[in-house]
Design a protein around this motif. Structure first.
Motif, PDB file in Angstrom:
ATOM      1  N   ARG A  48       0.875  -1.177   0.000  1.00  0.00           N
ATOM      2  CA  ARG A  48       0.000   0.000   0.000  1.00  0.00           C
ATOM      3  C   ARG A  48       0.903   1.214   0.000  1.00  0.00           C
ATOM      4  NH1 ARG A  48      -5.032  -1.050   0.133  1.00  0.00           N
ATOM      5  NH2 ARG A  48      -5.836  -2.918   1.086  1.00  0.00           N
ATOM      6  N   GLN A  56      -3.344   3.420  -1.640  1.00  0.00           N
ATOM      7  CA  GLN A  56      -3.596   2.673  -2.866  1.00  0.00           C
ATOM      8  C   GLN A  56      -2.674   1.463  -2.903  1.00  0.00           C
ATOM      9  OE1 GLN A  56      -4.325   5.149  -6.359  1.00  0.00           O
ATOM     10  NE2 GLN A  56      -4.520   6.907  -5.008  1.00  0.00           N
ATOM     11  N   ARG A 104      -7.344   4.492  -7.289  1.00  0.00           N
ATOM     12  CA  ARG A 104      -8.171   5.015  -6.194  1.00  0.00           C
ATOM     13  C   ARG A 104      -9.617   4.551  -6.334  1.00  0.00           C
ATOM     14  NH1 ARG A 104      -8.357  10.385  -3.887  1.00  0.00           N
ATOM     15  NH2 ARG A 104      -6.152  10.360  -4.361  1.00  0.00           N
ATOM     16  N   SER A 109      -7.677  -0.920  -3.541  1.00  0.00           N
ATOM     17  CA  SER A 109      -7.578   0.497  -3.172  1.00  0.00           C
ATOM     18  C   SER A 109      -8.944   1.072  -2.795  1.00  0.00           C
ATOM     19  CB  SER A 109      -6.988   1.312  -4.334  1.00  0.00           C
ATOM     20  OG  SER A 109      -5.676   0.895  -4.629  1.00  0.00           O
TER      21      SER A 109
END
Length: 173
Positions: A48, A56, A104, A109
């Motif tokens: 991440r 994300q 995103r 995510s």
């Protein structure tokens, strides 16, 4: 009445399974030699990262970290392709630092508290620029090869209109 309760219970269980699957930690196997030892200079990581103030997810895999960077930009918006790309295109990991990014609000995510107003072409283009700069710095490369699918082609074109100097090539699918 019993049938309705059964359907509701089934829907609740399915929702719980989906939430757990999306939030579960996953694993990507390392590259190993014939004796089972991890190949030196290889990379096999799920991570991440913060892009545009939002956590994300990326999958980074390569037999050799010195290889050129290939960034796969998925379609959608909202259509992650990591499992398919990983299964059907894993030979690319032999010749590239293959990076697969869940944009995103998509795939790993995703989070239920994301503001839909932040899921715009402009914001995701800025996220992409931050990702590209992080990858270039980490792997010591000046350019990235972009492989972009469907909506990803629009995103990449928007990005490359501003940052063509960071691309070695652009492939549209």
């Amino acid at each position: 009445m019993f049938r309705i309760l059964l359907y509701v219970a089934g829907a609740v269980i399915a929702a719980i399974v989906i939430v757990l699957a999306l939030s579960a930690r996953t694993y990507t196997p390392p590259f190993v030699d014939g004796t089972g030892k991890t190949l030196p200079n290889s990379i096999a990581e799920e991570r991440r990262i913060v892009l545009g103030g939002w956590d994300q997810y990326v999958l980074v895999r390569s037999r050799n970290k010195a290889n050129p960077i290939l960034l796969f930009v998925h379609g959608g918006p909202g259509t992650p392709e990591m499992p398919l790309v990983r299964v059907y295109n894993n030979d690319l990991e032999n010749d590239f630092v293959f990076v697969n990014w869940d944009q995103r609000g998509t795939g790993k995510s995703y989070a239920s508290n994301i503001d839909p107003k932040t899921i715009t072409l402009d914001q995701i283009t800025r996220d992409l620029d931050q990702l590209v700069d992080q990858l270039r710095a980490e792997f010591g490369k000046s350019k990235v090869l972009f492989v972009c699918h469907s909506w990803g082609t629009q995103l990449c074109l928007s990005y490359l209109a501003q940052h063509a100097n960071k691309a070695s090539a652009y492939i549209a699918i």
